[in-house]
Scaffold this active site. Sequence first.
Site, short mmCIF file in Angstrom:
data_model
loop_
_atom_site.label_atom_id
_atom_site.label_comp_id
_atom_site.label_asym_id
_atom_site.label_seq_id
_atom_site.Cartn_x
_atom_site.Cartn_y
_atom_site.Cartn_z
N ARG A 279 -15.27 -11.36 -47.93
CA ARG A 279 -15.28 -11.11 -46.48
C ARG A 279 -15.45 -12.45 -45.78
O ARG A 279 -16.52 -13.06 -45.82
CB ARG A 279 -16.42 -10.15 -46.14
CG ARG A 279 -16.46 -9.74 -44.68
CD ARG A 279 -16.02 -8.32 -44.48
NE ARG A 279 -15.90 -7.99 -43.08
CZ ARG A 279 -16.68 -7.14 -42.44
NH1 ARG A 279 -17.64 -6.53 -43.08
NH2 ARG A 279 -16.48 -6.88 -41.17
N GLN B 274 -24.19 4.96 -31.18
CA GLN B 274 -25.46 5.62 -30.91
C GLN B 274 -26.16 6.21 -32.13
O GLN B 274 -27.38 6.21 -32.17
CB GLN B 274 -25.27 6.71 -29.84
CG GLN B 274 -25.26 6.14 -28.44
CD GLN B 274 -25.01 7.20 -27.39
OE1 GLN B 274 -23.96 7.25 -26.78
NE2 GLN B 274 -25.97 8.06 -27.18
N TYR C 61 -24.48 -14.30 -42.02
CA TYR C 61 -25.43 -14.24 -43.13
C TYR C 61 -25.39 -15.54 -43.93
O TYR C 61 -24.64 -16.46 -43.61
CB TYR C 61 -25.11 -13.03 -44.02
CG TYR C 61 -25.37 -11.70 -43.35
CD1 TYR C 61 -26.66 -11.33 -42.97
CD2 TYR C 61 -24.33 -10.81 -43.09
CE1 TYR C 61 -26.91 -10.11 -42.35
CE2 TYR C 61 -24.57 -9.57 -42.47
CZ TYR C 61 -25.86 -9.23 -42.12
OH TYR C 61 -26.10 -8.03 -41.51
N GLU D 216 -20.39 -12.59 -40.62
CA GLU D 216 -21.41 -12.03 -39.70
C GLU D 216 -22.66 -12.91 -39.56
O GLU D 216 -23.68 -12.45 -39.05
CB GLU D 216 -21.87 -10.62 -40.11
CG GLU D 216 -20.83 -9.71 -40.74
CD GLU D 216 -19.70 -9.33 -39.81
OE1 GLU D 216 -18.55 -9.58 -40.19
OE2 GLU D 216 -19.96 -8.81 -38.72
N HIS E 78 -23.86 -11.85 -36.02
CA HIS E 78 -24.72 -10.89 -35.32
C HIS E 78 -25.31 -11.48 -34.05
O HIS E 78 -25.59 -10.76 -33.11
CB HIS E 78 -25.85 -10.41 -36.24
CG HIS E 78 -25.38 -9.40 -37.24
ND1 HIS E 78 -24.69 -8.26 -36.88
CD2 HIS E 78 -25.47 -9.37 -38.59
CE1 HIS E 78 -24.40 -7.56 -37.96
NE2 HIS E 78 -24.84 -8.22 -39.01
P1 NAP Z 1 -32.27 8.77 -17.39
O1 NAP Z 1 -31.96 7.84 -18.48
O2 NAP Z 1 -33.43 9.67 -17.52
O3 NAP Z 1 -32.44 7.88 -16.08
C1 NAP Z 1 -32.78 8.42 -14.86
C2 NAP Z 1 -33.17 7.31 -13.90
O4 NAP Z 1 -33.56 7.90 -12.68
C3 NAP Z 1 -34.30 6.49 -14.39
O5 NAP Z 1 -33.94 5.12 -14.19
C4 NAP Z 1 -35.48 6.90 -13.50
O6 NAP Z 1 -36.12 5.67 -13.32
C5 NAP Z 1 -34.84 7.47 -12.26
N1 NAP Z 1 -35.53 8.63 -11.73
C6 NAP Z 1 -35.94 9.74 -12.40
N2 NAP Z 1 -36.51 10.61 -11.54
C7 NAP Z 1 -36.45 10.06 -10.32
C8 NAP Z 1 -36.87 10.49 -9.04
N3 NAP Z 1 -37.48 11.65 -8.85
N4 NAP Z 1 -36.65 9.66 -8.01
C9 NAP Z 1 -36.06 8.50 -8.17
N5 NAP Z 1 -35.63 8.02 -9.35
C10 NAP Z 1 -35.83 8.81 -10.43
O7 NAP Z 1 -31.05 9.68 -17.05
P2 NAP Z 1 -29.52 9.37 -16.84
O8 NAP Z 1 -29.21 7.96 -16.48
O9 NAP Z 1 -29.11 10.42 -15.88
O10 NAP Z 1 -28.89 9.61 -18.23
C11 NAP Z 1 -29.06 10.85 -18.84
C12 NAP Z 1 -28.79 10.74 -20.33
O11 NAP Z 1 -27.42 10.54 -20.52
C13 NAP Z 1 -29.49 9.58 -20.99
O12 NAP Z 1 -30.75 9.96 -21.50
C14 NAP Z 1 -28.54 9.23 -22.05
O13 NAP Z 1 -28.89 9.84 -23.25
C15 NAP Z 1 -27.20 9.77 -21.61
N6 NAP Z 1 -26.35 8.62 -21.30
C16 NAP Z 1 -26.34 7.57 -22.14
C17 NAP Z 1 -25.55 6.50 -21.87
C18 NAP Z 1 -25.53 5.34 -22.82
O14 NAP Z 1 -25.22 4.26 -22.44
N7 NAP Z 1 -25.84 5.50 -24.07
C19 NAP Z 1 -24.78 6.47 -20.76
C20 NAP Z 1 -24.80 7.55 -19.91
C21 NAP Z 1 -25.61 8.62 -20.18
P3 NAP Z 1 -37.40 5.46 -12.45
O15 NAP Z 1 -38.22 6.70 -12.61
O16 NAP Z 1 -38.02 4.23 -13.01
O17 NAP Z 1 -36.90 5.24 -11.07
FE1 SF4 Z 2 -20.95 5.53 -34.66
FE2 SF4 Z 2 -20.06 8.03 -34.60
FE3 SF4 Z 2 -20.38 6.68 -32.31
FE4 SF4 Z 2 -18.40 6.10 -34.05
S1 SF4 Z 2 -18.65 7.99 -32.87
S2 SF4 Z 2 -19.72 4.65 -33.04
S3 SF4 Z 2 -19.41 6.43 -35.99
S4 SF4 Z 2 -21.99 7.27 -33.74
#
Ligand code: NAP
Ligand code: SF4
Length: 678
Positions: free
Chosen positions: A217, A342, A169, A167, A255
């Site tokens: 490893r 996550q 290290y 990794e 990494h």
């Molecule tokens: P979000 O992360 O809150 O993003 C919403 C986007 O919409 C932002 O870019 C915001 O940016 C824009 N926005 C908000 N209000 C607006 C308005 N009135 N007019 C125009 N643009 C507006 O929400 P999301 O993408 O729907 O995701 C929701 C949740 O799902 C996330 O918080 C996350 O936890 C989860 N999720 C995570 C992943 C991941 O990769 N880990 C993937 C999918 C979903 P601006 O205000 O700058 O325009």
């Molecule tokens: Fe990590 Fe759990 Fe997501 Fe697997 S499911 S990558 S252990 S948070």
Amino acid sequence: MTVPYPRLLAPLDLGFTTLPNRVLMGSMHTGLEELPGGFERLAEFYAERVRGGVGLIVTGGVGPSPEGATRAGGALLRTPEEVARHRVVTGAVHAEGGRIALQILHSGRYAKAPAAVAPSSLRAPISPVVPHELTAEEIERTIEDFARTAALAREAGYDGVEIMGSEGYLINEFVAAETNHRTDEWGGCYPNRMRLPVEIVRRVRERTGPDFVLIYRLSMLDLVPGGSTLEEVVALARAVEAAGATLLNTGIGWHEARIPTIATVVPRGGFSWVTRRLKGEVGIPLVAVNRINTPETAERILADGDADMVSLARPLLADPDFVVKAARGRADTINTCIACNQACLDHTFAGRTASCLVNPRAGHETLLRLGPTRRAERIGVVGAGPAGLAFAVGAAEAGHAVTLFEAADRIGGQFLMALRIPGKEEYAETLRYYGVRLAELGVEVRLGTEAGPGHLRGFDRLVLATGVEPRVPAIEGVEHPSVVGYRDVLQHGAPVGRRVAVLGAGGIGFDVAEFLLHSAGTDFYRAWGVDTTLSARGGLVEPRPGRPAREVTLLQRSPGKLGAGLGRTTGWIHRTSLRAGGVRTLSGVVYRRIDDDGLHLTAPGPDGTEPVEQVLPVDTVVLCTGQEPLRRLHDTLLGTGHDTGAVPVHLIGGADVAAELDAKRAIRQATELVAALG
Ligand code: NAP
Ligand code: SF4
């Protein structure tokens, strides 16, 4: 009776000891090592996994010296007090009949501390620290640090150690010419560069005796420029074996490598072919790693002869009973790791205790207890997204009688959309798990039922996990036929033209852009530039991403980098992937209107000059502009006097806080509610 997974469950004879099966729990830094009372929590964390059938555990990395710890104040094993603390862990593991090895990890130039050291004074691209170049005397002391830590590990009751040689290290930094510019006996030609790991293994064996597990490893695929060749890897493997190693574990990627190695985009068991190249080159057992998240994948790797053992790390956070469930022939009841990072790696890199999105008890075994309830209730749960599913299954496991209402004809909620994203197919496994558990536990599942007050009479408690609805922004022309919501695209197959504007660059905006770009048949190794022939140094070749299916522009109103809120350890993968797909990104925009000509907006000029009005001539505008909580039912129930105290009503998941709509929070909140019911 036929044994399920006969190779996975076969014992492994190491000469002086026999492991009960081929499952090694790979090293994971939980963060508990550095917490007050953390060793008691660690002890239960590992004990639960021994009860779950793991053959051999490897701990998170412990530094051989203060400068080798992952960060200032990071875990060490040097003093009698530290030995005593580690005994709490080894005692708990042995009490359950398990085996555990301590990983000794010298972070080298990756240490998050100004005192970081390295073979040469070269800063890593992912660290601000310029390391101190070790003198020959300091190298000698470092070897002694490894040997002394291993001897203390034995004294603390460990069954072995793993020497972390991959990794990127310290040890890896000595091996690669790119990071080792020394001209003394520790640098230059390959025999000199591999002298450090060989000397460490030899000295550790000498100090710990012949009946102590010594895992090395080995970085078999560096995935960085100037990394090792296959010939060098083989030479090191042989030398390490000769120096006294018992097992050879695989390391894939430093990494700082810019190729995903464990994220969801990596195919299951997608690097076992690397370990296979060592087969026949050494006599000691080989361990395959990365993205081995089902017993089928593990069995296939062993059956194909790629390795003699498999290392599972995150899959054992997700389900501590992985092995016993496989042994019972009930792999369908395994809560599968979806490789999202996550709650595990993202937490670790943020200095938080590691846990798991699909199993919030991971790392919190002593705090989040879910025993049988003392007072069984009839509970109505509304909404079968991640929050409702986690609550329904948890409550039924605790002994409550649960009825689950879902308006759609399938369980899943937002996960039904996530699993449509290329590289997120694993999310289907979580729904399979919940589906099987609901049936086993006898939860009454009423699909296609929009629950109203009439449905919810006769329960002792109601849990509303009604989720969210997409936000429709107030933009002139938002009702134009070219505008669709992300749900229309992902769930209902709405047609999308060739030129697309995606509004909103949160997790969903990125996911939708990925979905729209995807061209069928994209090969992971080709797209990311992994040399599967292992003829190129470091295993790197020119990436050849597939031709994007569409022209996508991703926009946000906020200034600055897009995707700033994505996962710490996966955000770069999404950004790289969209860049490779030619996605144009615009931030700091003001949406003006949408009409037949496309999307009218104002965007900052080049280099921050005056904003410029422009029209994006797109065929389709996809709204990914966040969500609003869906609380209609909650409001109705309050209006009808349901929440008078006689029938408690709880709001969980996105219906509670849409701004943080996220499965990790939803599942954790649901699980904590089950625990709170007592
Ligand atoms: P979000 O992360 O809150 O993003 C919403 C986007 O919409 C932002 O870019 C915001 O940016 C824009 N926005 C908000 N209000 C607006 C308005 N009135 N007019 C125009 N643009 C507006 O929400 P999301 O993408 O729907 O995701 C929701 C949740 O799902 C996330 O918080 C996350 O936890 C989860 N999720 C995570 C992943 C991941 O990769 N880990 C993937 C999918 C979903 P601006 O205000 O700058 O325009
Ligand atoms: Fe990590 Fe759990 Fe997501 Fe697997 S499911 S990558 S252990 S948070």
